[in-house]
Design a protein around this motif. Structure first.
Motif, PDB file in Angstrom:
ATOM      1  N   ALA A   1      16.206   0.952  -5.339  1.00 12.14           N
ATOM      2  CA  ALA A   1      15.861   2.007  -6.293  1.00 12.14           C
ATOM      3  C   ALA A   1      16.397   3.330  -5.787  1.00 12.14           C
ATOM      4  CB  ALA A   1      14.355   2.081  -6.490  1.00 12.14           C
TER       5      ALA A   1
ATOM      6  N   VAL B   1       6.903   1.414  -4.319  1.00  9.93           N
ATOM      7  CA  VAL B   1       7.319   0.291  -5.157  1.00  9.93           C
ATOM      8  C   VAL B   1       6.098  -0.602  -5.349  1.00  9.93           C
ATOM      9  CG1 VAL B   1       8.943  -1.616  -5.433  1.00  9.93           C
ATOM     10  CG2 VAL B   1       9.627   0.411  -4.132  1.00  9.93           C
TER      11      VAL B   1
ATOM     12  N   LYS C   1       2.253  -3.634  -2.710  1.00  4.88           N
ATOM     13  CA  LYS C   1       3.022  -2.399  -2.663  1.00  4.88           C
ATOM     14  C   LYS C   1       4.021  -2.427  -1.512  1.00  4.88           C
ATOM     15  CE  LYS C   1      -0.843   0.428  -4.375  1.00  4.88           C
ATOM     16  NZ  LYS C   1      -1.736   1.583  -4.055  1.00  4.88           N
TER      17      LYS C   1
ATOM     18  N   LYS D   1       7.596   0.309   0.107  1.00  7.76           N
ATOM     19  CA  LYS D   1       8.305   1.585   0.004  1.00  7.76           C
ATOM     20  C   LYS D   1       9.787   1.361   0.243  1.00  7.76           C
ATOM     21  CE  LYS D   1       4.576   4.766   1.279  1.00  7.76           C
ATOM     22  NZ  LYS D   1       4.158   5.857   2.211  1.00  7.76           N
ATOM     23  N   THR D   2      10.591   2.218  -0.370  1.00  8.35           N
ATOM     24  CA  THR D   2      12.037   2.109  -0.170  1.00  8.35           C
ATOM     25  C   THR D   2      12.420   2.588   1.223  1.00  8.35           C
ATOM     26  OG1 THR D   2      12.396   4.306  -1.128  1.00  8.35           O
ATOM     27  CG2 THR D   2      12.523   2.418  -2.622  1.00  8.35           C
TER      28      THR D   2
ATOM     29  N   VAL E   1       8.203  -5.527 -11.216  1.00  8.88           N
ATOM     30  CA  VAL E   1       8.279  -4.505 -10.181  1.00  8.88           C
ATOM     31  C   VAL E   1       8.387  -3.152 -10.871  1.00  8.88           C
ATOM     32  CG1 VAL E   1       9.690  -3.536  -8.327  1.00  8.88           C
ATOM     33  CG2 VAL E   1       9.252  -5.993  -8.410  1.00  8.88           C
TER      34      VAL E   1
ATOM     35  N   VAL F   1       8.537   1.204 -10.164  1.00  8.69           N
ATOM     36  CA  VAL F   1       8.714   2.325  -9.240  1.00  8.69           C
ATOM     37  C   VAL F   1       8.140   3.562  -9.923  1.00  8.69           C
ATOM     38  CG1 VAL F   1      10.350   3.661  -7.868  1.00  8.69           C
ATOM     39  CG2 VAL F   1      10.818   1.256  -8.348  1.00  8.69           C
TER      40      VAL F   1
END
Length: 360
Positions: free
Chosen positions: A59, A67, A82, A84-85, A107, A109
Motif C-alpha cells: 500500500a 492494515v 491488524k 502495518k506497512t 483487507v 487500509v
C-alpha cells in the motif's frame, strides 16, 4: 468618495458564497493522495486447526500505515487482525481462522492525514471440518421465549472459569478443548481466566470478570443432577436488539454447565470412545444449551436428548450437520447486539418470569 456600485457588491457576495459552498461540500479526502497497492490472499481454504491465513500486499504512503483484515457479519465488516506497512509499503498478515464455513474477508487500509483509505477486493475463505458431519442441516432447534431467540453477543469475548471439583486438574485442559470446539462452530471468541468454586446450578452471580462457569460437580451435592450426566443453560437474560436489523433478542448473560461426576465410570473423560458415549460428547451437548440450542429429535445430532447413534468408528464428540447449522445461526455471523433501551414489555420484571432453560 466613490461608492461601489450595486452590481459590484453583488459580485463580491456571489464569489464569497461560491468559495464557502466549495469549502463545505469538498470531500473528506480532498488534498489527500490516492492509495495504490495490491494484495495476495494466498491459500483461502483449509481444515480448521491445520493451517491459517498468510496474506501479503503493498500500500502506498508512509511506512507504518495501519492494515486491517476484516470479516463480513450481518451488521457489517469486523476487524479480526491488524498489521502495518514496512519499507516500500509492504505488509503481511498471518494468523488463524478456525471458524467452520465460508466467510467473506477483505483487507482495508484506513485513511491517514495524507492518504485516502483503500479497500481491496473481497475474498471468500472456506474452513472445513476434519470429519464429515452427519444428518441434515435442518436438524436443530433454537431456544426462544415468546418467539424471541436467545443470543450471545459475539462482540464480547467469553471469559470463562472452570470449577474442577470432583474431576481434578485434568478437567481444565479437557474443558478448554470443548470450548475450542464451540468457538470453531460459532465464531465466538473465548478466554480461560482461571478456576472458581462457583457452580451454575446455584443460580448465583459469577465472580467479577466471569461470563461462563463450567463445573465438575456431583449429584450428592446437587440433586438436580440426579439421572443427568450434565446440565447446561444460558443463565441470566436481558432484552437486546440486533444491530443488523433492530430485532429484539434475549441476550445470554450467564451461560453455564454443571457436569455430574457420578457418571465418571460410565462416561470416560475422553472425546472419542469406541463402545459408548464419552464425557466430551455430553459436555459439548451442554455447551450447545448454554448458547441457545434446544434438544432435537434426530439421534445422530449431538443435541439429541437421549442416547446417540454412533458413527462406524464409534462415538466422537463432533458436532453434526444440524448442530453446526444451529450453532452457526446462534453464532457470530448474526452480528453484534445493542441494549434494549425502552421500558415496558421487556422490563426486568418480565424477564424474571422466563422459565428455567437449563437442560440435561
Amino acid at each position: 468618495m466613490t461608492r461601489p456600485s450595486r452590481f459590484s457588491s453583488l459580485a463580491i457576495v456571489a464569489v464569497l458564497s461560491l468559495l464557502l459552498t466549495s469549502f463545505i461540500s469538498s470531500p473528506a479526502h480532498a488534498g489527500k493522495d490516492r492509495t495504490k497497492g495490491k494484495v495476495n490472499y494466498g491459500v483461502t481454504s483449509w481444515v480448521a486447526g491445520t493451517a491459517g491465513y498468510s496474506i501479503s500486499g503493498k500500500a502506498s504512503g508512509r511506512k507504518g500505515r495501519k492494515v486491517q483484515l476484516q470479516v463480513k457479519w450481518s451488521d457489517g465488516w469486523h476487524t479480526i487482525d491488524k498489521s502495518k506497512t514496512k519499507k516500500k509499503g509492504k505488509f503481511t498478515i498471518t494468523g488463524t481462522l478456525d471458524w467452520y464455513g465460508a466467510h467473506k474477508m477483505r483487507v482495508s487500509v484506513p485513511q491517514t492525514r495524507r492518504d485516502r483509505a483503500k479497500v481491496f477486493k473481497t475474498k471468500k475463505f472456506k474452513i472445513a471440518t476434519s470429519w464429515v458431519p452427519r444428518g441434515s442441516s435442518a436438524s436443530y432447534l433454537r431456544m426462544s421465549y415468546k418467539g424471541y431467540n436467545f443470543q450471545w453477543n459475539p462482540c464480547k469475548t467469553i471469559k470463562y472459569r472452570v470449577n474442577t471439583g470432583y474431576a481434578g486438574e485434568a478437567a481444565i485442559p479437557f474443558t478448554q478443548e470443548a470450548v475450542t470446539r464451540l468457538e470453531r462452530a460459532t465464531g465466538f471468541k473465548a478466554k480461560y481466566v482461571g478456576t472458581t468454586s462457583a457452580v451454575p446450578l446455584d443460580g448465583k452471580r459469577y465472580p467479577k470478570g466471569t461470563d461462563m462457569v463450567i463445573a465438575w460437580s456431583h449429584q450428592n451435592d446437587y440433586p438436580d443432577l440426579v439421572a443427568a450426566v450434565g446440565r447446561g443453560g444460558p443463565g441470566r437474560l436481558a432484552a437486546a436488539r440486533r444491530k443488523s436489523n433492530n430485532k429484539i433478542v434475549l441476550d445470554i448473560k450467564q451461560p453455564g454447565v454443571t457436569m455430574n461426576m457420578a457418571y465418571a465410570g460410565e462416561y470416560p473423560l475422553l472425546y472419542d470412545f469406541p463402545t459408548n458415549e464419552p464425557m466430551g460428547l455430553v459436555l459439548i451437548h451442554e455447551l450447545g444449551h448454554a448458547f441457545g440450542l434446544e434438544h432435537f429429535a434426530d439421534d445422530i445430532q449431538v443435541m439429541h436428548p437421549g442416547d446417540r447413534s454412533p458413527a462406524l468408528t464409534g462415538y466422537h464428540a463432533n458436532f453434526e450437520a444440524g448442530d453446526l447449522a444451529g450453532l452457526r445461526a446462534q453464532g457470530a455471523q448474526g452480528g453484534c447486539l445493542k441494549p434494549y433501551r425502552k421500558r415496558g414489555r421487556y422490563s426486568a420484571l418480565d424477564l424474571s418470569e422466563i422459565p428455567d432453560f437449563t437442560r440435561d
